[in-house]
Scaffold this motif. Structure first.
Motif, PDB file in Angstrom:
ATOM      1  N   LEU A 197       0.869  -1.289  -0.040  1.00  0.00           N
ATOM      2  CA  LEU A 197      -0.093   0.109  -0.012  1.00  0.00           C
ATOM      3  C   LEU A 197       0.975   1.008   0.188  1.00  0.00           C
ATOM      4  O   LEU A 197       1.943   1.237   0.333  1.00  0.00           O
ATOM      5  CB  LEU A 197      -0.816  -0.057   1.445  1.00  0.00           C
ATOM      6  N   ASN A 198       0.248   2.317  -0.551  1.00  0.00           N
ATOM      7  CA  ASN A 198       1.037   3.480  -0.565  1.00  0.00           C
ATOM      8  C   ASN A 198       0.174   4.622   0.640  1.00  0.00           C
ATOM      9  O   ASN A 198      -1.007   4.729   0.342  1.00  0.00           O
ATOM     10  CB  ASN A 198       1.090   4.312  -1.849  1.00  0.00           C
ATOM     11  N   ALA A 199       0.794   5.097   1.643  1.00  0.00           N
ATOM     12  CA  ALA A 199       0.116   5.875   2.460  1.00  0.00           C
ATOM     13  C   ALA A 199      -0.596   7.092   1.826  1.00  0.00           C
ATOM     14  O   ALA A 199      -1.646   7.749   2.383  1.00  0.00           O
ATOM     15  CB  ALA A 199       0.842   6.053   3.892  1.00  0.00           C
ATOM     16  N   VAL A 200       0.102   7.470   0.906  1.00  0.00           N
ATOM     17  CA  VAL A 200      -0.325   8.920   0.363  1.00  0.00           C
ATOM     18  C   VAL A 200      -1.856   8.541  -0.434  1.00  0.00           C
ATOM     19  O   VAL A 200      -2.669   9.467  -0.188  1.00  0.00           O
ATOM     20  CB  VAL A 200       0.603   9.276  -0.696  1.00  0.00           C
ATOM     21  N   THR A 201      -2.004   7.514  -1.202  1.00  0.00           N
ATOM     22  CA  THR A 201      -3.027   7.121  -1.810  1.00  0.00           C
ATOM     23  C   THR A 201      -4.174   6.287  -1.127  1.00  0.00           C
ATOM     24  O   THR A 201      -5.499   6.206  -1.694  1.00  0.00           O
ATOM     25  CB  THR A 201      -2.884   6.820  -3.261  1.00  0.00           C
ATOM     26  N   THR A 202      -3.596   5.585  -0.312  1.00  0.00           N
ATOM     27  CA  THR A 202      -4.508   4.439   0.419  1.00  0.00           C
ATOM     28  C   THR A 202      -5.737   5.067   1.007  1.00  0.00           C
ATOM     29  O   THR A 202      -5.491   6.001   1.748  1.00  0.00           O
ATOM     30  CB  THR A 202      -3.646   3.516   1.180  1.00  0.00           C
ATOM     31  N   SER A 203      -6.977   4.309   0.922  1.00  0.00           N
ATOM     32  CA  SER A 203      -8.214   4.688   1.899  1.00  0.00           C
ATOM     33  C   SER A 203      -8.464   3.632   2.798  1.00  0.00           C
ATOM     34  O   SER A 203      -7.708   2.526   2.966  1.00  0.00           O
ATOM     35  CB  SER A 203      -9.284   4.701   0.870  1.00  0.00           C
ATOM     36  N   LYS A 204      -9.092   3.968   3.728  1.00  0.00           N
ATOM     37  CA  LYS A 204      -9.535   2.979   4.993  1.00  0.00           C
ATOM     38  C   LYS A 204     -10.024   1.812   4.408  1.00  0.00           C
ATOM     39  O   LYS A 204      -9.889   0.529   4.894  1.00  0.00           O
ATOM     40  CB  LYS A 204     -10.471   3.781   5.736  1.00  0.00           C
ATOM     41  N   LYS A 205     -10.760   1.911   3.377  1.00  0.00           N
ATOM     42  CA  LYS A 205     -11.461   0.899   2.653  1.00  0.00           C
ATOM     43  C   LYS A 205     -10.429  -0.101   2.123  1.00  0.00           C
ATOM     44  O   LYS A 205     -10.444  -1.494   2.087  1.00  0.00           O
ATOM     45  CB  LYS A 205     -12.393   1.002   1.377  1.00  0.00           C
TER      46      LYS A 205
ATOM     47  N   ILE B 250       3.338  -4.143   3.427  1.00  0.00           N
ATOM     48  CA  ILE B 250       4.155  -2.990   3.163  1.00  0.00           C
ATOM     49  C   ILE B 250       3.652  -1.786   2.877  1.00  0.00           C
ATOM     50  O   ILE B 250       2.781  -1.629   2.228  1.00  0.00           O
ATOM     51  CB  ILE B 250       5.058  -3.451   1.961  1.00  0.00           C
ATOM     52  N   VAL B 251       3.957  -0.931   3.759  1.00  0.00           N
ATOM     53  CA  VAL B 251       3.152   0.465   3.639  1.00  0.00           C
ATOM     54  C   VAL B 251       4.296   1.672   3.202  1.00  0.00           C
ATOM     55  O   VAL B 251       5.157   2.027   4.104  1.00  0.00           O
ATOM     56  CB  VAL B 251       2.456   1.013   5.117  1.00  0.00           C
ATOM     57  N   ASP B 252       4.342   1.947   1.831  1.00  0.00           N
ATOM     58  CA  ASP B 252       5.367   3.134   1.486  1.00  0.00           C
ATOM     59  C   ASP B 252       4.860   4.499   1.997  1.00  0.00           C
ATOM     60  O   ASP B 252       3.776   4.636   2.320  1.00  0.00           O
ATOM     61  CB  ASP B 252       5.246   3.025  -0.018  1.00  0.00           C
ATOM     62  N   GLU B 253       5.684   5.496   2.311  1.00  0.00           N
ATOM     63  CA  GLU B 253       5.576   6.716   2.851  1.00  0.00           C
ATOM     64  C   GLU B 253       4.720   6.473   4.120  1.00  0.00           C
ATOM     65  O   GLU B 253       3.432   7.333   4.525  1.00  0.00           O
ATOM     66  CB  GLU B 253       4.591   7.447   1.944  1.00  0.00           C
ATOM     67  N   VAL B 254       4.852   5.563   5.026  1.00  0.00           N
ATOM     68  CA  VAL B 254       4.297   5.327   6.163  1.00  0.00           C
ATOM     69  C   VAL B 254       3.657   6.467   6.999  1.00  0.00           C
ATOM     70  O   VAL B 254       2.599   6.461   7.768  1.00  0.00           O
ATOM     71  CB  VAL B 254       4.557   4.065   6.988  1.00  0.00           C
ATOM     72  N   HIS B 255       4.746   7.327   6.909  1.00  0.00           N
ATOM     73  CA  HIS B 255       4.579   8.660   7.932  1.00  0.00           C
ATOM     74  C   HIS B 255       3.330   9.575   7.346  1.00  0.00           C
ATOM     75  O   HIS B 255       2.709  10.428   8.293  1.00  0.00           O
ATOM     76  CB  HIS B 255       5.670   9.580   7.998  1.00  0.00           C
ATOM     77  N   ARG B 256       2.817   9.382   6.116  1.00  0.00           N
ATOM     78  CA  ARG B 256       1.748  10.034   5.889  1.00  0.00           C
ATOM     79  C   ARG B 256       0.379   9.281   6.480  1.00  0.00           C
ATOM     80  O   ARG B 256      -0.819  10.151   6.007  1.00  0.00           O
ATOM     81  CB  ARG B 256       1.641   9.617   4.253  1.00  0.00           C
TER      82      ARG B 256
END
Length: 421
Positions: free
Chosen positions: A72-80, A98-104
């Motif tokens: 997942l990418n934290a910038v674009t991922t939704s709760k769904k 794996i969560v890219d840009e997890v700080h977002r």
């Protein structure tokens, strides 16, 4: 027409053996290597500069362990989408998320992940360019091993470029580069492998079979990916040098290191270091300079580069030439060290909702004249002094005069007697 994916994407490593550099992580004694050998899976936070291979390493780690992973990418991922990833993870055991840009991820999304990391539904590997101690909540950090992914050396970047030229998924030997050209690309990249591969691919498209020279590369890319100096110090060294220069009141050196970081466009690192400097080294010596520093950073973030250099430059000069005082930092560090060793129960009259207390013993919310006469430390440490007075400015002298007055006046835990005065 079939359009090729970017070179940097096509040649991503399929296992840890193909990762370039990062010996401290993937070398024979590296943590990830030992993890694979012992088949011991961990939740991780990989942090470091852009282009250093954080997400690549995460995927290579999962593939080497032959563990199913979801990205997942934290910038674009939704709760769904996060909920769907959790459901997918439940079908596989073990599974890595794996969560890219997890700080977002905002706090609610970080909190959403916690129970699943806790109960082993998946192992979390977050990748971030931010300082995890600042950008991630404590609950996430405490469940993950923090691993720094450092910028690659020039030689490591050259090694990665040669691999990209040779392998079938890369350029497949369709272009030849002179050694000088590869080393020039590495210097421009400043430890960012993705940046280097993009230049390599652009040059191969532009100049074909070659041999492609340094001059050819320079004709399409002359701006370095980060500010380099004659000693070729790493990016983090410039951040450290900026802070130490401000602490040492060397305004010219501070401006130089600020300039390097501005050329790199690294506003996040500049902002964090300048705020730390302001509170740690200037502090009570000149609180207005601390406030002006924060305002300058807000202005820089609002207007962006290149104009952001103006408020940042003004703030650095202000911090360097201002009165300095470390009394705030030294005082809180003293209290922190003691509090770790000596936790204690808060006195009843200071508790939010005291139980079974006589009215005359309760905290006097309606008597501000008594507040500075009340004893707030418990008896066994009532004489402890954590505040470390300094007198670097007229402002601090006024604070210290008030401090001495309060000490002389004394304090009491007999609230009933105080209320009778």
């Amino acid at each position: 027409m079939n359009v090729l994916e970017p070179l940097a994407f096509r040649i991503r490593p399929n296992n840890l053996d193909e990762v370039v550099g990062q010996e401290a992580l993937v070398g024979p004694n590296g943590f990830l290597r030992k993890s694979v050998e012992k088949k011991a899976l961990f939740s991780l936070i990989l942090f470091g500069n852009p282009g250093t291979g954080k997400t690549t390493i995460a995927e290579a780690y999962a593939k080497t362990l032959k563990v199913h992973f979801v990205s997942l990418n934290a910038v674009t991922t939704s709760k769904k989408e996060m909920e769907a990833a959790v459901e997918e993870a439940k079908l596989w055991h073990p599974c890595i998320l794996i969560v890219d840009e997890v700080h977002r991820l905002d706090k609610s999304k970080q909190d959403f992940l916690l129970p699943y990391v806790e109960n082993g539904t998946f192992y979390l590997i977050g990748a971030t360019t931010a300082n995890p101690y600042i950008a991630l909540n404590r609950a996430i950090r405490s469940r993950c091993r923090l691993l720094e992914v450092k910028p690659l050396t020039d030689e490591e970047v050259v090694k990665g470029l040669r691999r990209a030229i040779e392998i079938e998924k890369g350029l497949n030997k369709t272009s030849e580069f002179e050694d000088e050209a590869l080393h020039f690309i590495a210097k421009l990249a400043g430890g960012d492998m993705r940046f280097a591969l993009n230049i390599l691919e652009e040059a191969a498209v532009q100049f074909g079979k070659g041999p492609i020279s340094k001059e050819d590369v320079a004709s399409i890319e002359m701006v370095p990916n980060f500010a380099m100096d004659k000693d070729e110090e790493e990016h983090y060294d410039s951040v450290s040098a900026l802070q130490k220069s401000i602490r040492g009141k060397d305004v010219d050196a501070a401006l130089y290191y600020l300039a390097r970081l501005c050329i790199a466009g690294d506003l996040d690192s500049i902002s964090r270091r300048m705020l730390v400097c302001a509170y740690e080294d200037i502090g009570l010596g000149n609180p207005n300079a601390v406030m002006r520093c924060q305002m300058a950073i807000e202005a820089a973030e609002r207007i962006g580069f290149p104009e952001a250099v103006i408020p940042l430059g003004v703030a650095v000069i202000d911090l360097c030439l201002s009165p300095h005082s470390r009394s705030g930092d030294e005082s809180i560090q003293s209290a922190m060290a003691f509090a770790k060793e000596q936790p204690f129960v808060v006195q009843d009259y200071l508790k939010l909702t005291p139980v079974n207390m006589r009215e005359e013993d309760k905290y006097p919310y309606d008597r501000p004249d008594l507040w500075e006469r009340i004893q707030y430390l418990p008896d066994f440490i009532k004489t402890m002094r954590f505040y470390k007075p300094q007198e670097s400015s007229q402002y601090e002298k006024i604070l210290n005069e008030n401090y001495r007055r309060l000490l002389k006046q004394g304090r009491s835990n007999d609230l009933a007697t105080l209320k009778k005065k």
